[in-house]
Write a protein that holds these residues in place. Structure first.
Motif, PDB file in Angstrom:
ATOM      1  N   THR A 186       0.831  -1.195   0.000  1.00 43.73           N
ATOM      2  CA  THR A 186       0.000   0.000   0.000  1.00 43.73           C
ATOM      3  C   THR A 186       0.869   1.251   0.000  1.00 43.73           C
ATOM      4  O   THR A 186       2.044   1.221   0.378  1.00 43.73           O
ATOM      5  N   TRP A 238       5.140   6.144  -2.429  1.00 35.79           N
ATOM      6  CA  TRP A 238       5.799   4.948  -1.897  1.00 35.79           C
ATOM      7  C   TRP A 238       6.843   5.263  -0.830  1.00 35.79           C
ATOM      8  O   TRP A 238       7.705   4.434  -0.538  1.00 35.79           O
ATOM      9  N   GLY A 292      -8.566   2.143 -11.060  1.00 39.37           N
ATOM     10  CA  GLY A 292      -7.212   1.769 -11.417  1.00 39.37           C
ATOM     11  C   GLY A 292      -7.135   0.888 -12.645  1.00 39.37           C
ATOM     12  O   GLY A 292      -8.062   0.823 -13.455  1.00 39.37           O
ATOM     13  N   GLU A 339      -2.930  -5.811  -9.909  1.00 44.68           N
ATOM     14  CA  GLU A 339      -3.868  -4.690  -9.979  1.00 44.68           C
ATOM     15  C   GLU A 339      -3.366  -3.531  -9.131  1.00 44.68           C
ATOM     16  O   GLU A 339      -2.958  -3.723  -7.975  1.00 44.68           O
ATOM     17  N   PHE A 340      -3.398  -2.339  -9.716  1.00 40.31           N
ATOM     18  CA  PHE A 340      -3.047  -1.121  -8.988  1.00 40.31           C
ATOM     19  C   PHE A 340      -4.277  -0.239  -8.880  1.00 40.31           C
ATOM     20  O   PHE A 340      -4.894   0.108  -9.897  1.00 40.31           O
ATOM     21  N   SER A 375      -3.337   3.774  -1.780  1.00 41.93           N
ATOM     22  CA  SER A 375      -3.270   2.913  -2.961  1.00 41.93           C
ATOM     23  C   SER A 375      -3.011   1.476  -2.530  1.00 41.93           C
ATOM     24  O   SER A 375      -2.496   1.210  -1.439  1.00 41.93           O
ATOM     25  N   THR A 376      -3.377   0.547  -3.419  1.00 38.72           N
ATOM     26  CA  THR A 376      -3.039  -0.865  -3.234  1.00 38.72           C
ATOM     27  C   THR A 376      -2.454  -1.396  -4.534  1.00 38.72           C
ATOM     28  O   THR A 376      -2.953  -1.114  -5.622  1.00 38.72           O
ATOM     29  N   LEU A 377      -1.375  -2.134  -4.424  1.00 39.34           N
ATOM     30  CA  LEU A 377      -0.771  -2.849  -5.542  1.00 39.34           C
ATOM     31  C   LEU A 377      -0.775  -4.319  -5.145  1.00 39.34           C
ATOM     32  O   LEU A 377      -0.019  -4.726  -4.253  1.00 39.34           O
TER      33      LEU A 377
END
Length: 209
Positions: A19, A31, A138, A154-155, A188-190
């Motif tokens: 995240t 980040w 996203g 997925e971002f 955010s989530t990656l």
């Protein structure tokens, strides 16, 4: 009579990833203080181009204002960590017809996609439990190594309708009035995912010329 590729109505799976956070304790580098996330989801496959996904996330968020160039009043610095819980409903649009099967359907085993939806998030900072609506959106990529298995990455960026994701002090640290929509936090989530399809849509199709 011909045997067609078996299609499935549903896809369920899980994922893990990282995240990022943007807010008053981090205004530029998404980040700079990464944390973790985990996801479980259920996807309804409308057709090879469209899908609807219900997901549940749990993850961590953190920020540290001492790493910013901006200076708060009285040279005060602030950092936070929290765990969030999110549930959402997303719509996905695949750029290609996604799947494995007959050539006439032009199915592709890999496809990029875009996604957007609505959700709700809960978290706890400074001993208080808070919640807010979110708008996640996203991009991602899906790959099908076999008929019923899917791998993905997925971002998502997620706008929260709250400025207290990072705590009460950072709700308005500069003392400047701002609109509810503008003065809000993001995260955010990656996520890397694996899923499995089930519930056959059509095992045998009959064609008559």
């Amino acid at each position: 009579m011909a045997n067609a590729q078996e299609d499935y109505r549903f896809d369920t799976g899980a994922g893990v990833g990282m995240t990022g956070y943007l807010g008053d304790a981090n205004t530029s580098n998404l980040w700079s203080n990464p944390s973790w996330d985990a996801e479980i989801f259920l996807r309804y496959i409308v057709n090879p181009r469209w899908a609807l996904k219900t997901n549940f996330y749990v993850g961590g968020l953190s920020g540290d204002s001492s790493e910013m160039t901006n200076v708060f009043p009285n040279d005060r610095t602030y950092k936070f960590t929290t765990t969030f819980y999110e549930i959402g409903e997303m719509a996905e649009f695949n750029f290609f017809n996604y799947g494995i099967g007959e050539t006439y359907r032009h199915l592709k085993r890999i496809t990029p996609y875009i996604t957007a939806g609505v959700g709700g998030t809960m978290w706890k900072t400074e001993g208080k439990t808070r919640g807010a609506f979110t708008i996640p959106f996203g991009i991602g990529v899906k790959y099908k190594p076999s008929e019923r298995v899917n791998l993905g990455i997925e971002f998502l960026m997620k706008k929260t309708f709250s400025d207290k994701l990072d705590g009460n002090y950072l709700d308005d640290p500069m003392g400047i009035e701002s609109s509810f929509i503008k003065n809000t936090d993001w995260y955010s989530t990656l996520t890397f995912t694996v899923s499995y399809e089930f519930s056959k849509r059509c095992a045998t199709c009959n064609y008559k010329d």
